[in-house]
Design a protein around this motif. Sequence first.
Motif, short mmCIF file in Angstrom:
data_model
loop_
_atom_site.label_atom_id
_atom_site.label_comp_id
_atom_site.label_asym_id
_atom_site.label_seq_id
_atom_site.Cartn_x
_atom_site.Cartn_y
_atom_site.Cartn_z
N GLU A 61 0.75 -1.26 -0.02
CA GLU A 61 -0.11 -0.13 -0.06
C GLU A 61 0.70 1.16 0.05
OE1 GLU A 61 -3.56 0.54 0.37
OE2 GLU A 61 -3.91 -1.50 0.54
N SER A 62 0.39 2.39 -0.76
CA SER A 62 1.17 3.59 -0.73
C SER A 62 0.06 4.74 -0.94
CB SER A 62 2.32 3.63 -1.53
OG SER A 62 1.74 3.75 -2.92
N ILE A 63 0.52 5.75 -0.31
CA ILE A 63 -0.27 6.80 -0.40
C ILE A 63 -0.22 7.60 -1.58
CG2 ILE A 63 -0.40 9.39 0.49
CD1 ILE A 63 0.60 8.25 3.27
N ALA A 73 -5.62 12.08 1.60
CA ALA A 73 -7.26 11.96 1.36
C ALA A 73 -7.62 11.19 -0.19
CB ALA A 73 -7.62 13.51 1.41
N ALA A 74 -6.45 11.16 -0.74
CA ALA A 74 -6.95 10.67 -2.18
C ALA A 74 -6.95 9.23 -2.12
CB ALA A 74 -5.75 10.91 -3.22
N PRO A 75 -7.49 8.28 -2.66
CA PRO A 75 -7.64 7.01 -2.85
C PRO A 75 -6.14 6.42 -2.79
CG PRO A 75 -8.98 7.52 -4.34
CD PRO A 75 -8.25 8.71 -4.00
N GLY A 76 -5.85 5.56 -1.83
CA GLY A 76 -4.48 4.97 -1.75
C GLY A 76 -4.16 3.88 -3.08
N TYR A 77 -2.93 3.89 -3.18
CA TYR A 77 -2.35 3.13 -4.15
C TYR A 77 -2.08 1.41 -3.46
CZ TYR A 77 -2.04 6.10 -8.13
OH TYR A 77 -2.47 6.91 -9.06
N THR A 110 -3.97 13.59 -22.11
CA THR A 110 -3.84 14.45 -23.20
C THR A 110 -3.46 15.76 -22.35
OG1 THR A 110 -6.20 15.08 -22.63
CG2 THR A 110 -5.81 13.52 -24.33
N ALA A 111 -3.42 16.55 -23.16
CA ALA A 111 -2.74 18.15 -22.83
C ALA A 111 -3.56 18.68 -21.73
CB ALA A 111 -2.66 18.92 -23.88
N ASP A 112 -5.10 18.27 -21.68
CA ASP A 112 -5.92 19.14 -20.80
C ASP A 112 -6.31 18.13 -19.47
OD1 ASP A 112 -7.36 17.19 -22.12
OD2 ASP A 112 -9.19 18.06 -22.08
N GLN A 113 -5.54 17.00 -19.49
CA GLN A 113 -5.57 16.19 -18.22
C GLN A 113 -4.34 16.53 -17.32
OE1 GLN A 113 -5.90 12.45 -19.97
NE2 GLN A 113 -8.06 12.28 -19.51
N PRO A 114 -4.66 16.63 -15.90
CA PRO A 114 -3.59 16.63 -15.01
C PRO A 114 -2.53 15.58 -15.08
CG PRO A 114 -5.54 16.30 -13.71
CD PRO A 114 -5.98 16.28 -15.53
N ARG A 115 -1.35 15.79 -15.01
CA ARG A 115 -0.37 14.61 -15.03
C ARG A 115 -0.57 13.53 -13.82
NH1 ARG A 115 6.01 15.35 -14.45
NH2 ARG A 115 6.63 13.21 -14.72
N TRP A 116 -0.72 13.84 -12.83
CA TRP A 116 -0.87 13.00 -11.68
C TRP A 116 -2.25 12.87 -11.42
CZ3 TRP A 116 3.71 14.46 -8.01
CH2 TRP A 116 5.18 14.21 -8.71
N GLN A 117 -2.78 11.82 -11.97
CA GLN A 117 -4.25 11.68 -11.28
C GLN A 117 -4.64 10.30 -10.92
OE1 GLN A 117 -6.68 12.25 -14.91
NE2 GLN A 117 -5.49 11.13 -16.16
N ASP A 118 -5.91 10.08 -10.20
CA ASP A 118 -6.19 8.80 -9.87
C ASP A 118 -6.16 7.61 -11.26
OD1 ASP A 118 -6.26 9.71 -7.28
OD2 ASP A 118 -8.53 9.85 -7.47
#
Length: 183
Positions: A61-63, A73-77, A110-118
Amino acid sequence: MSRRLAQGLDDEAPRAARPAVPAVVALGANLGDRAETIAAALDDLARLPLTSVTAAAAPIESIALTPSGPDAAAPGYLNTVALLSTRLAPSVLLAYLHAVEERHGRPRRTADQPRWQDRTLDLDLIAYGEVRSDDPALTLPHPRAAERDFVLRPWASLDPDAELPGRGRVADLLRALDEEDAS
């Protein structure tokens, strides 16, 4: 000899004639049934042509990481590392990794999506033999692998003597991260 051939990136050499190379792939998921996704992705990797999975670490598990740092607060990995033996060129292997991600519901960025996302699945080519590349389409070894506990810890559990090309022993990199966290 061309620079690309010298780096081991020449995709024009026949795949069957290419010697097998060890590769390290990091797997992560923080959406959906993470354990099922990781297991299915490992099965997908085992079915790649001219490739075999030689080992896979137990998932940890990781944050979630965001551009501003860890986000509890984001879903863990759920993360793991697989060791492969492959005769695929690194760029071809990376294309297969992207196809596996897409099959598991991860669209290409794509260019309009954040790089680090769930994501349902993240596959990173961490190392491909001793190949080093600064090509933006394929940077090897992975530029942030030495900073990621969730890559180094499972990798070290599989191969305590492993080395991240150009950075040193995985166990030493992990120890440095542990010491940094302790201070």
